[in-house]
Scaffold this motif. Structure first.
Motif, short mmCIF file in Angstrom:
data_model
loop_
_atom_site.label_atom_id
_atom_site.label_comp_id
_atom_site.label_asym_id
_atom_site.label_seq_id
_atom_site.Cartn_x
_atom_site.Cartn_y
_atom_site.Cartn_z
N UNK A 104 -34.48 -35.10 -3.04
CA UNK A 104 -34.87 -33.66 -3.37
C UNK A 104 -36.06 -33.25 -2.47
N UNK A 105 -36.80 -34.19 -2.00
CA UNK A 105 -37.70 -33.62 -1.05
C UNK A 105 -37.16 -33.28 0.46
N UNK A 106 -35.83 -33.41 0.61
CA UNK A 106 -35.07 -33.15 2.10
C UNK A 106 -35.46 -34.35 3.06
N UNK A 107 -35.59 -35.62 2.75
CA UNK A 107 -35.97 -36.53 3.66
C UNK A 107 -34.92 -37.40 4.31
N UNK A 108 -33.73 -36.79 3.96
CA UNK A 108 -32.34 -37.49 4.40
C UNK A 108 -31.96 -36.84 5.65
N UNK A 109 -32.67 -35.87 6.22
CA UNK A 109 -32.24 -35.32 7.58
C UNK A 109 -32.99 -36.17 8.51
N UNK A 110 -32.48 -35.70 9.88
CA UNK A 110 -32.90 -36.38 10.69
C UNK A 110 -32.88 -35.23 12.13
N UNK A 112 -33.78 -31.95 14.54
CA UNK A 112 -34.08 -30.76 14.63
C UNK A 112 -34.07 -30.04 13.21
N UNK A 113 -33.31 -30.59 12.27
CA UNK A 113 -33.02 -30.11 11.02
C UNK A 113 -34.20 -30.44 10.04
N UNK A 114 -34.93 -31.45 10.44
CA UNK A 114 -36.19 -32.09 9.75
C UNK A 114 -37.32 -31.48 10.01
N UNK A 115 -37.64 -30.31 10.77
CA UNK A 115 -38.90 -29.94 11.42
C UNK A 115 -39.71 -29.47 10.08
N UNK A 116 -39.20 -28.79 9.01
CA UNK A 116 -39.87 -28.22 7.92
C UNK A 116 -40.23 -29.01 6.93
N UNK A 117 -39.95 -30.42 6.82
CA UNK A 117 -39.86 -31.21 5.73
C UNK A 117 -41.61 -31.57 5.77
#
Length: 123
Positions: A104-110, A112-117
């Protein structure tokens, strides 16, 4: 002085009614993390390890939540699970540290997609 038929403020056709707010706003967290949080509040002496989907119907979704008793001696003596007895792991479900909370917090991305977490890079 204003004419009698003029309206002050926005026209009524442009205002957002309370009934249409439910269409515009979405709940930010997933139902699985909400279920984990409810169970964590109910059984506050236990630690939420994880949860998984069981069933759903037209109204509800059902999840099984795995709880661990940190004061049990078998848990404290087992080197694979005794990490959860540390006080830093109290109420992991409230802070979004379980698997559903991380999703739900969006921490499964790696990458350049994870820049805004916000709130860390790993879970």
């Amino acid at each position: 002085m204003l004419p009698l038929k003029s309206s002050i403020g926005s026209p009524p056709r442009l205002t957002i009614k309370a009934c249409s707010l439910s269409i515009l706003l979405k709940f930010e967290r997933n139902l699985q993390s909400v279920a984990e949080e409810k169970v964590g509040r109910k059984y506050s002496n236990m630690r939420v390890l994880n949860s998984y989907w069981v069933n759903q119907d037209a109204t509800f979704k059902y999840f099984e939540v795995i709880l661990v008793d940190p004061s049990h001696q078998k848990i404290r003596n087992d080197p694979r699970i005794n990490w959860i007895a540390n006080p830093v792991h109290k109420h992991r479900e409230m802070r979004g540290l379980t698997s559903a909370g991380c999703k739900g917090r969006g921490l499964r991305k790696k990458g350049h997609r994870a820049n805004g977490t916000i709130g860390g890079y790993s879970c």
